[in-house]
Design a protein around this motif. Structure first.
Motif, PDB file in Angstrom:
ATOM      1  N   LEU A   1       0.937  -1.224  -0.144  1.00 39.25           N
ATOM      2  CA  LEU A   1      -0.099  -0.031   0.034  1.00 39.25           C
ATOM      3  C   LEU A   1       0.754   1.318  -0.005  1.00 39.25           C
ATOM      4  O   LEU A   1       2.159   1.114  -0.289  1.00 39.25           O
TER       5      LEU A   1
ATOM      6  N   GLN B   1      -7.355   4.164  -5.175  1.00 41.18           N
ATOM      7  CA  GLN B   1      -8.083   3.019  -5.531  1.00 41.18           C
ATOM      8  C   GLN B   1      -7.409   2.108  -6.690  1.00 41.18           C
ATOM      9  O   GLN B   1      -7.500   0.996  -6.670  1.00 41.18           O
TER      10      GLN B   1
ATOM     11  N   ARG C   1      -5.215   0.015  -4.496  1.00 38.71           N
ATOM     12  CA  ARG C   1      -6.107  -0.761  -3.722  1.00 38.71           C
ATOM     13  C   ARG C   1      -6.309  -2.231  -4.535  1.00 38.71           C
ATOM     14  O   ARG C   1      -6.769  -3.391  -4.174  1.00 38.71           O
TER      15      ARG C   1
ATOM     16  N   ALA D   1      -1.571  -5.442  -3.259  1.00 33.77           N
ATOM     17  CA  ALA D   1      -2.445  -4.720  -2.058  1.00 33.77           C
ATOM     18  C   ALA D   1      -3.222  -5.761  -1.277  1.00 33.77           C
ATOM     19  O   ALA D   1      -3.600  -5.712  -0.215  1.00 33.77           O
TER      20      ALA D   1
END
Length: 265
Positions: A144, A239, A242, A247
């Protein structure tokens, strides 16, 4: 101090009134105050209560137990559960990082402030830390990145290359180093960060409320203007990250207590 009122002990964040100062405590000590949806909702609600009470002028935010906040609860993330307040997603991570509060917030960093915990610190106006506290953003090690304001705010608090080293390596820094860089206002003896933060809060609260509010508003204005556009790109990038395989692998590896296997996809 007298006349202390406390929320129910099972609340994920509590608010105590100490005359005109609010002491807000993250209250998941068994999980190092890692942020789940309950923490986000409780901290956001505590900040709303603080903001709405004309008798409260400054808030000190700290953590119960031996940590300030270990960041996002990666076990929740690995299970696919959201850690945001479902009723107030506009408040951002932990109910604080995008929650506009006109009164001063002081972080009392009583232990590790990692990942999202570091971003909670950056959402505050002043910082007092225990001498044994640490500050770090290990998100890149979990697939992340510091998307709750870390990459946006840290570079305004410390020199640019220092900010990049913290975010790119994920290596925590100690309290003395963070203070030398100007990230922490005070370093307190072990176990005394809340006491020192309350003393600092009393000094802030001694000022005229309207004048104090104006100082915070105008000092935050320029940074806030720059952040407004940056948040749009931040959210788009988050976004994208993720949705990546990495992720998903990072939190899964954490939950399974193993080294992650990165694929770059």
């Amino acid at each position: 101090m007298a006349d202390v009122e406390t929320d129910e002990p099972e609340s994920a964040a509590t608010l105590e009134r100490r005359r005109n100062i609010a002491l807000i405590t993250l209250n998941r000590p068994q999980a190092l105050n890692a942020v789940n949806a309950e923490v986000s909702a409780a901290l956001g609600a505590a900040l709303e209560e603080f903001a709405a009470d004309p008798g409260l002028r400054v808030a000190v935010v700290t953590g119960a137990g031996r940590a300030f906040c270990a960041g996002m609860d990666l076990k929740e993330a690995a299970a696919g559960r959201d850690v945001m307040d479902p009723l107030h997603p506009e408040w951002g991570f932990a109910g604080i990082v995008r929650h506009s509060i006109g009164k001063p917030l002081i972080a009392a960093v009583n232990g590790p402030a990692l990942g999202g915990g570091a971003e909670i610190v950056l959402a505050c106006d002043l910082v007092v830390a225990d001498e044994n506290a640490t500050f770090g953003m290990p998100e890149v090690r979990h697939g992340l990145y510091p998307a709750a304001g870390g990459v946006l705010r840290l570079q305004h608090r410390v020199p640019r290359n220092i900010a990049r080293e913290i975010a790119l390596t994920g290596t925590p820094v100690d309290a003395a180093t963070a203070a030398r860089w100007g990230l922490f206002n005070r370093v307190a003896p072990s176990g005394k960060s809340v006491d020192v933060a309350l003393e600092l809060a009393e000094r802030v609260a001694a000022g005229a409320p309207l004048a104090v509010h104006a100082v915070k508003q105008l000092m935050s204005w320029g940074e806030g203007q720059a952040e407004a556009e940056a948040w749009v790109e931040n959210d788009r990038t988050f976004q994208e990250i993720r949705a990546s395989d990495d992720a998903k692998e990072g939190p899964r590896a954490f939950a399974e207590k193993r080294t992650p296997h990165w694929t770059g996809r």
